[in-house]
Each structure stands twice: as structure tokens, then as C-alpha cells.
Design a protein around this motif. Structure first.
Motif, short mmCIF file in Angstrom:
data_model
loop_
_atom_site.label_atom_id
_atom_site.label_comp_id
_atom_site.label_asym_id
_atom_site.label_seq_id
_atom_site.Cartn_x
_atom_site.Cartn_y
_atom_site.Cartn_z
N TYR A 1 0.83 -1.21 0.00
CA TYR A 1 0.00 0.00 0.00
C TYR A 1 0.87 1.27 0.00
N CYS B 1 -10.21 6.73 12.03
CA CYS B 1 -11.04 5.53 12.17
C CYS B 1 -10.93 4.59 10.97
N CYS C 1 -7.48 3.95 9.58
CA CYS C 1 -6.10 4.48 9.60
C CYS C 1 -5.18 3.82 8.59
N GLU D 1 -1.17 8.95 8.28
CA GLU D 1 -1.68 10.19 8.89
C GLU D 1 -1.52 10.14 10.41
N ASP E 1 -9.01 0.44 12.41
CA ASP E 1 -9.27 0.02 11.03
C ASP E 1 -9.92 -1.36 11.11
N MET F 1 -3.87 -4.25 7.23
CA MET F 1 -3.49 -2.82 7.24
C MET F 1 -2.99 -2.44 8.63
N ASP G 1 -14.64 -1.72 13.44
CA ASP G 1 -15.44 -1.27 12.31
C ASP G 1 -15.91 0.15 12.61
N PHE G 2 -15.70 1.08 11.67
CA PHE G 2 -16.07 2.47 12.00
C PHE G 2 -17.58 2.67 12.12
N ARG G 3 -18.35 1.63 11.87
CA ARG G 3 -19.80 1.73 12.13
C ARG G 3 -20.12 1.41 13.58
N LEU H 1 -10.23 9.09 5.93
CA LEU H 1 -9.57 9.72 4.78
C LEU H 1 -9.45 8.78 3.57
C1 SAM Z 1 -8.11 3.47 0.85
S1 SAM Z 1 -7.66 2.93 2.44
C2 SAM Z 1 -7.25 4.47 3.21
C3 SAM Z 1 -6.29 4.29 4.35
C4 SAM Z 1 -5.80 5.60 4.98
N1 SAM Z 1 -6.92 6.35 5.54
C5 SAM Z 1 -5.07 6.46 3.97
O1 SAM Z 1 -5.51 7.59 3.73
O2 SAM Z 1 -4.05 6.01 3.45
C6 SAM Z 1 -9.24 2.58 3.16
C7 SAM Z 1 -9.14 2.00 4.57
O3 SAM Z 1 -10.45 1.97 5.13
C8 SAM Z 1 -10.54 0.79 5.90
N2 SAM Z 1 -11.95 0.47 6.11
C9 SAM Z 1 -12.86 0.10 5.18
N3 SAM Z 1 -14.04 -0.14 5.74
C10 SAM Z 1 -13.89 0.06 7.08
C11 SAM Z 1 -14.75 -0.05 8.20
N4 SAM Z 1 -16.02 -0.41 8.07
N5 SAM Z 1 -14.25 0.23 9.43
C12 SAM Z 1 -12.95 0.60 9.58
N6 SAM Z 1 -12.08 0.70 8.55
C13 SAM Z 1 -12.53 0.43 7.32
C14 SAM Z 1 -9.79 -0.23 5.06
O4 SAM Z 1 -9.48 -1.39 5.79
C15 SAM Z 1 -8.59 0.59 4.61
O5 SAM Z 1 -7.52 0.51 5.52
#
Ligand code: SAM
Length: 269
Positions: free
Chosen positions: A13, A46, A48, A53, A68, A73, A94-96, A112
Motif C-alpha cells: 500500500y 477511524c 487508519c 496520517e 481500522d 493494514m 469497524d467504523f460503524r 480519509l
Molecule cells: C483506501 S484505504 C485508506 C487508508 C488511509 N486512511 C489512507 O488515507 O491512506 C481505506 C481504509 O479503510 C478501511 N476500512 C474500510 N471499511 C472500514 C470499516 N467499516 N471500518 C474501519 N475501517 C474500514 C480499510 O481497511 C482501509 O484501511
């Protein structure tokens, strides 16, 4: 919990970034100024990811926590932060459902790089924004960012070159699927020492643009919604902005901004 969508991508990543430690000074200044304006001291990221960041906010002096849903990740974030001697609490959440893990409040919660696209519909997005609202203190802010804007969604580019360094190229090849999209990621290593080609893809059932975010943030009881189209606080323009940044405030339980509530309290004294 469902399959880890980042299992086969987490270790690669960070190739998005020339260096994990160097941040675009315009973005650094955006967060510094925004957090100062809102008296932010503590930040929860949430979604990360690999912790870039978290590292930035920590180095700016904020108290940070990262969560996360992806174990892969989080493992990468752990490696990144530990190798820099940074002790940042990380959790698989889970951010929900942030309130199930955090029994404290934050001054800011950030989500983000389109992480909120990973929820399949507006009902689930409302769950996410309500859960973020629940772990914010009154007067706290949520910050959402996405590289997909109304303009880019209208233009629907098939090829998006993300990285093009001497020995490494990362290209997004996008399939547009009605209100969602599949981002196919093509990584090409073309250095003398290492030649390889790897693919990975992620499907978003729904892409959420400005009006969607406005509707769902309001439904989650956020106030003072602001939309920016750049990290220099330019107002978001659906015709011209290439990125979408949303910032919204949590007001007090009576629906008052922190400033008004404070003024009322001082008048009552
Ligand atoms: C595109 S990456 C972005 C990571 C980081 N925020 C950045 O800017 O580099 C999306 C992230 O969202 C996380 N994600 C997706 N759905 C999620 C959820 N329901 N709860 C927590 N994290 C989640 C994924 O696991 C992933 O690490």
C-alpha cells in the motif's frame, strides 16, 4: 467479520507515497490550521490504513489513536509506527461501531482517502457517521476526504496514473458500475534489479459525492457542514474540484454550537 479486502495489498500500500515520512506541506498546513481552529488535541483516525496520517498527526503533537477493520493494514501500521519509535494505540474496529470499543471522546475523527466508500449503502453510511458522532466531544469535528469528486465522477476517467517513479508505476484502471466502481490497481516494477507486475482490485458498491455526504452527515446530526475542493480551503465546486473534503461539527445535545452554548452559560452565571 468479513474477508480482509486488503490482505493482498497492505504490504504494498505504501508505494502510493514516495516516502512514508514526507507529507505534502500544503496538506500538513491544512490539518494544522483546521485543528487549531477547532481546538483539537486528540484525533482518532477511524480508517487508519497503514498509519501514515497517524504518524503525521503524532509528529505535529496531537494525541492520536488509530482503528481500522483490516488486520493486514493494522499490522502494516504497527510495523510503520514501531520502526519510528511511535507508540500509537491501534485497534481493529469497524467504523460503524466505534462506541463498542472507545468509551472516551475525541476532538476530531478523520476518515480519509475515500474509506467511507467501503460501506455499501446510505443506511450503512449513516451508521458510520452516527458512530463517529458518538465518539466526538461536543464541538468536535469529523473530517472526510476523497480523491473522487463530482467532476471526476462525471468525467469517469478509465486510466488514473497514481504513481510514476523511476522504477515503479501504479495505475488505476477503473470500471464504472452504475453508482459504484471497481478500482483495478496495476503495479509495475521496472527497475534493473526488480521487474514484476502485480494486480489488486477493490469494488465500491456506492460512491458518495458532495450531496450524499451532506444528506447523511445532517441525518447523523452533524452541523456547520463545510466542503472544500482543495487543501487550501477553496470552497468545493461541483464543476471544477478534483478532490472532495468535508468537515462537520458535533453540536451540544440542545443543538447549540459550542460557542453559543458557552455564551449562554456565561450569561446565565
Ligand atoms: C483506501 S484505504 C485508506 C487508508 C488511509 N486512511 C489512507 O488515507 O491512506 C481505506 C481504509 O479503510 C478501511 N476500512 C474500510 N471499511 C472500514 C470499516 N467499516 N471500518 C474501519 N475501517 C474500514 C480499510 O481497511 C482501509 O484501511
Amino acid at each position: 467479520m468479513a474477508r480482509d479486502r486488503y490482505e493482498h495489498f497492505a504490504e504494498r500500500y505504501d508505494l502510493f507515497f514516495g516516502s512514508f515520512d514526507d507529507h505534502d506541506p500544503v496538506i500538513v498546513e491544512f490539518f494544522r490550521a483546521l485543528f487549531e481552529r477547532h481546538n483539537v488535541r486528540s484525533v482518532l483516525d477511524c480508517a487508519c490504513g497503514t498509519g501514515r496520517e497517524l504518524h503525521l498527526f503524532h509528529s505535529l503533537g496531537f494525541e492520536v489513536c488509530g482503528s481500522d477493520i483490516s488486520e493486514a493494514m493494522l499490522a502494516q501500521a504497527e510495523r510503520n509506527l514501531a520502526s519510528r519509535g511511535e507508540d500509537v494505540p491501534l485497534a481493529r474496529v469497524d467504523f460503524r461501531e466505534l462506541g463498542r470499543h472507545y468509551d472516551r471522546k475525541f476532538d476530531a475523527v478523520v476518515c480519509l482517502s475515500s474509506a467511507f466508500f467501503e460501506v455499501p449503502d446510505e443506511a450503512e453510511l449513516l451508521k458510520a457517521f452516527s458512530s463517529i458522532h458518538g465518539v466526538l466531544r461536543e464541538g468536535g469535528i469529523v473530517v472526510l476526504t476523497s480523491g473522487t469528486s463530482d467532476k471526476t465522477w462525471r468525467e469517469k476517467p478509465r486510466f488514473i496514473p497514481e504513481v510514476n517513479r523511476g522504477d515503479f508505476t501504479r495505475l488505476f484502471i477503473v470500471d464504472y458500475l452504475g453508482s459504484g466502481a471497481r478500482f483495478n490497481v496495476l503495479d509495475i516494477y521496472h527497475g534493473e534489479a526488480h521487474k514484476d507486475l502485480q494486480v489488486w482490485s477493490i469494488t465500491y458498491e456506492r460512491v458518495y459525492l458532495r450531496d450524499d455526504l451532506e444528506r447523511v452527515l445532517e441525518a447523523a446530526d452533524f452541523r456547520e457542514l463545510k466542503f472544500f475542493g482543495s487543501y487550501q480551503f477553496q470552497p468545493y465546486d461541483t464543476a471544477t474540484s478534483d478532490i472532495l473534503i468535508a468537515v462537520a461539527e458535533k453540536w451540544d445535545s440542545r443543538g447549540l454550537s459550542v460557542r453559543v452554548a458557552r455564551e449562554m452559560r456565561s450569561r446565565e452565571l
